[in-house]
Design an enzyme around this catalytic site. Structure first.
Site, PDB file in Angstrom:
ATOM      1  N   SER A 118      30.007  69.277  38.794  1.00  0.00           N
ATOM      2  CA  SER A 118      28.570  69.415  38.539  1.00  0.00           C
ATOM      3  C   SER A 118      28.409  70.135  37.207  1.00  0.00           C
ATOM      4  O   SER A 118      29.275  70.927  36.817  1.00  0.00           O
ATOM      5  CB  SER A 118      27.893  70.227  39.639  1.00  0.00           C
ATOM      6  OG  SER A 118      26.560  70.575  39.286  1.00  0.00           O
ATOM      7  N   TYR A 135      27.927  78.026  44.681  1.00  0.00           N
ATOM      8  CA  TYR A 135      28.030  76.614  44.307  1.00  0.00           C
ATOM      9  C   TYR A 135      28.524  76.487  42.863  1.00  0.00           C
ATOM     10  O   TYR A 135      29.455  75.723  42.581  1.00  0.00           O
ATOM     11  CB  TYR A 135      26.678  75.934  44.459  1.00  0.00           C
ATOM     12  CG  TYR A 135      26.689  74.464  44.113  1.00  0.00           C
ATOM     13  CD1 TYR A 135      27.185  73.527  45.000  1.00  0.00           C
ATOM     14  CD2 TYR A 135      26.200  74.019  42.886  1.00  0.00           C
ATOM     15  CE1 TYR A 135      27.202  72.173  44.692  1.00  0.00           C
ATOM     16  CE2 TYR A 135      26.218  72.670  42.559  1.00  0.00           C
ATOM     17  CZ  TYR A 135      26.714  71.754  43.470  1.00  0.00           C
ATOM     18  OH  TYR A 135      26.729  70.419  43.144  1.00  0.00           O
TER      19      TYR A 135
END
Length: 229
Positions: A118, A135
């Protein structure tokens, strides 16, 4: 992958969701099977890998797409949430890759591994947007996992690359989209839009096919230009 003729095995925790995905793909003429497994459990990961090799005979392409997130301020971030994100996004990815590599790709001297990282693993969050320290940290780990494994497994004819998507609408991101709003989400994107269902296809096929046989250890942002400005 299926549109290009690959035989697919899908995996997730919930059998009903897997059946629905299989039916969707079958309606489009794509061969797909599924194995229900929890990517955060070591015994499930081992079973998933072994059953996949049994069903297919061997695994040419591994796409590590399982992921979780949790929103909370860093100073109050629950340890249980940190562990949940890290166990799935990093530990589970490592264990599945290790087992598929050892039992299918390395013996055959061929493999394509595609990790879904990501752009959150490339930098932090803008103030007032998301609070996702676990995350972001986990996706940063995926980025360096990709580079490191590419260096180790190149001698086996295995390529290891990663996609780093920007913000794509999904079940996991819907809460953030609702809270922040579409207009604000798009405001910092040079192309002025979020990713859609087609935007990862070309890069995924490139990294997973012989078209990308001399590409390894790379991380490609598919983000509408966010990381370019």
């Amino acid at each position: 992958m299926g549109e290009q003729g690959a035989r697919l095995i899908l995996s997730a925790r919930k059998s009903d969701e897997l059946r629905a995905a299989q039916a969707h793909l079958h309606a489009r003429g794509i061969t797909a099977d599924w194995i229900a497994a929890d990517g955060a459990r070591e015994d499930d990961i081992e079973r998933l890998a072994d059953e996949a090799v049994t069903k297919l005979g061997h695994v040419d392409i591994l796409v590590n797409n399982a992921g979780a997130t949790w929103g909370a301020a860093a100073e109050d971030y629950p340890l249980a949430a940190w562990d949940k994100v890290m166990n799935l996004n990093v530990r589970g990815l490592f264990l599945l890759t290790q087992r598929i590599g050892k039992h299918s790709m390395i013996p055959r001297r061929y493999g394509r591994i595609l990790n879904v990282a990501s752009i959150a693993g490339l930098f932090g969050n803008a103030p007032g947007t998301m609070e996702t320290i676990a995350y972001n940290t986990s996706k940063g780990a995926v980025v360096n996992f990709t580079r490191t494994l590419a260096g180790e497994w190149g001698r086996y004819g295995i390529t290891v690359n990663a996609l780093a998507p920007g913000f794509f609408p999904s079940k996991m991101t819907q809460g953030s989209l609702d809270r922040i709003g579409l207009d604000q989400m798009c405001s910092g994107v040079p192309l002025g839009r979020l990713g859609d269902d087609d935007d990862l296809k070309g890069a995924a096929v490139l990294f997973s096919s012989d078209a990308g046989k001399h590409i390894t250890g790379q991380v490609l942002a598919v983000d509408g230009g966010v990381t370019a400005v």
